[in-house]
Design an enzyme around this catalytic site. Structure first.
Site, PDB file in Angstrom:
ATOM      1  N   LYS A  82      18.582 -24.759   7.072  1.00 24.36           N
ATOM      2  CA  LYS A  82      17.336 -25.108   7.756  1.00 24.36           C
ATOM      3  C   LYS A  82      16.343 -25.660   6.737  1.00 24.36           C
ATOM      4  O   LYS A  82      16.314 -25.228   5.573  1.00 24.36           O
ATOM      5  CB  LYS A  82      16.780 -23.856   8.434  1.00 24.36           C
ATOM      6  CG  LYS A  82      15.595 -24.085   9.361  1.00 24.36           C
ATOM      7  CD  LYS A  82      15.250 -22.784  10.065  1.00 24.36           C
ATOM      8  CE  LYS A  82      14.062 -22.938  11.001  1.00 24.36           C
ATOM      9  NZ  LYS A  82      13.766 -21.679  11.729  1.00 24.36           N
ATOM     10  N   SER A 157      12.773 -22.273  16.491  1.00 23.15           N
ATOM     11  CA  SER A 157      12.502 -23.323  15.526  1.00 23.15           C
ATOM     12  C   SER A 157      13.747 -23.818  14.790  1.00 23.15           C
ATOM     13  O   SER A 157      13.691 -24.796  14.059  1.00 23.15           O
ATOM     14  CB  SER A 157      11.475 -22.828  14.500  1.00 23.15           C
ATOM     15  OG  SER A 157      12.006 -21.737  13.740  1.00 23.15           O
ATOM     16  N   SER A 181      13.748 -17.671  16.994  1.00 21.98           N
ATOM     17  CA  SER A 181      14.037 -19.027  16.521  1.00 21.98           C
ATOM     18  C   SER A 181      15.501 -19.315  16.246  1.00 21.98           C
ATOM     19  O   SER A 181      15.871 -20.460  16.026  1.00 21.98           O
ATOM     20  CB  SER A 181      13.224 -19.329  15.258  1.00 21.98           C
ATOM     21  OG  SER A 181      11.867 -19.489  15.585  1.00 21.98           O
TER      22      SER A 181
END
Length: 469
Positions: A82, A157, A181
């Site tokens: 990420k 996210s 997320s």
């Protein structure tokens, strides 16, 4: 390997090919890169692709496999990180115009552990600015699209990681979860996502609200998630919240079946409003778990919505981000993040004190509940994926993402392990997931039940994109 598509394989299958010499890590990496070339322009999951670095790492892995000396079970497996996660030599823009585009000079714990295990880091996946919301868009890289319909959000996210997992643009994908997320995009994209017990996967540098943040995998299979956790789920002294005591093998309970497993099925947690199509998919999954041998009882844990507790912490973290930037940089921040920060300016120290006190009571109640039930089952998200460029479903009368994702953040407040398990599709073909949450340190049990369900009811993945018109 003309008769086999390496790009569709999981880590276990690839490892077998590497061990037998019927395929190499370089071939697997090139297959993953080909899928990125094929799909990424339409979905925007990857914001950085390190083609040369990945191929060099794959070549080194191929030499180790030829010598019979792999570094780990995931040596040569293509992975992603990420864009909130620092990785030596790659930028970490964190979805923010305020962050430098220069390559990082250090590895975060997951990046270091994956690199030392021989995994091939393909690049970085998209995230909203500093991971502040549950959809995936930002002012640098734009929006990430859902792989089942590119006009819809994949959630966030860790939306880029979930999309990469759904399309197998790489095999193992690292996400982060401070309020859902990992689990929210896993549900919206139809993949498996797991948030481990807090502190069992180290994070450094820590996010602003460090006590909510968990790192974990998004994958197509539970066994792949366990393989990834066997590498990144280890102690690292740099994380001040890091804990010891992880399973030696995170997959130690996989394949044990569900006989005698007591699951509390809570369709609403006693307070949530759930779209009928989502609720029906999850109810069917509860019946399926019963058919597999679990004892499933419909019951609520007995607490009110903790949204006020969560938002006190979450908005205060946004205020910390806001105040750490100068006036010129503040104008570059996501307006939604700034709005949250402004709301926190009205909070007092006493408000924070009571929020923390209520958080402890919630954790106590959930841990007590888990003495009667092995796991709690809920929907992962209360709604179907909705159109891009909206923080909440249009015309829903909502203001905050927490309103449409009421099931995930309670288990960040309690710091317990929780997974999103794909369980089917709505009538219009959009994926739905159910959540399984356990008591602290019951991670292997959550993985066991998730794997048993997916072994009996394998998920589907998109092999072509339904492009928005």
């Amino acid at each position: 390997m003309s008769d086999t598509d390496l790009g569709t394989m999981d880590a276990g299958q690839l490892r077998q090919h590497f061990a037998s010499g019927t395929a190499s890590p370089l071939e697997a990496t090139n297959a993953a890169l080909e899928r990125i070339d094929r799909f990424n322009s339409a979905v925007n999951a990857y914001v950085v692709v390190d083609r040369e670095g990945a191929q060099a790492a794959a070549e080194a892995s191929a030499r180790r496999w030829r010598q019979g000396r792999p570094l780990s079970d995931i040596d040569g497996i293509p992975v992603s990180l990420k864009d909130l996660t620092e990785s030596l030599g790659l930028p970490a823009r964190k979805g923010s115009l305020t962050e430098s585009a220069a390559p990082c000079e250090r590895d975060s714990p997951p990046a270091r552990m994956l690199r030392e295990a021989g995994a091939v880091i393909l690049g970085k996946t998209n995230t909203p600015e500093f991971g502040w919301k549950a959809i995936t868009d930002n002012r640098i890289f734009g929006a990430t699209a859902n792989p089942w319909h590119t006009g819809l959000t994949p959630g966030g996210s860790s939306g880029g990681a979930a999309v990469a997992a759904a399309l197998n643009m790489g095999v193992l994908h690292q996400g982060g979860d401070s309020g859902g997320s990992i689990r929210i995009p896993a549900s919206f994209c139809g993949v498996f996502g797991f948030k481990p017990t807090f502190g069992w996967v180290p994070e450094w540098p820590r996010s602003k609200e460090a006590s909510l943040s968990h790192l974990g995998p998004l994958t197509r299979t539970v066994s792949d998630a366990a393989r990834m956790l066997n590498v990144i789920g280890r102690y690292d002294y740099r994380d001040p919240y890091a804990l010891r005591g992880q399973p030696q093998d995170w997959g130690e309970e996989l394949g044990q079946g569900l006989e005698g497993m007591r699951i509390a099925y809570s369709p609403t947690l006693g307070y949530a409003r759930v779209e009928a199509e989502v609720a029906e998919c999850v109810r069917k999954a509860a019946h399926r778990l019963e058919e597999l041998g679990a004892v499933v009882e419909e019951v609520d844990p007995g607490f009110e919505s903790p949204i006020r507790i969560f938002n006190t912490l979450w908005f205060t973290a946004s205020l910390a981000v806001y105040r750490e930037h100068g006036e010129r940089q503040r104008r570059l921040l996501d307006p939604g993040l700034v709005a949250d920060a402004k709301r926190a300016e009205r909070l007092s120290a006493l408000d924070m004190f009571y929020a923390l006190k209520e958080r402890a009571r919630l954790t106590e109640r959930l841990e007590h509940f888990n003495q009667r039930y092995h796991l709690v089952m809920t929907p992962s998200v209360a709604v179907r994926p909705f159109p891009l460029h909206h923080d909440v479903p249009p015309d829903a009368g909502m203001r905050d993402w927490e309103e449409w994702a009421p099931f995930s953040y309670p288990f960040n407040l309690s710091q317990q392990p929780a997974a999103s398990v794909p369980c089917g599709f709505t009538p219009c073909g959009l994926p739905v997931g159910f959540q399984l949450a356990g008591g602290k340190h019951d991670d292997a049990r959550v993985l066991r039940v998730s794997e048993a369900y997916l072994a009996a009811f394998p998920p589907s993945f998109p092999e072509r994109l339904d492009l928005a018109r």
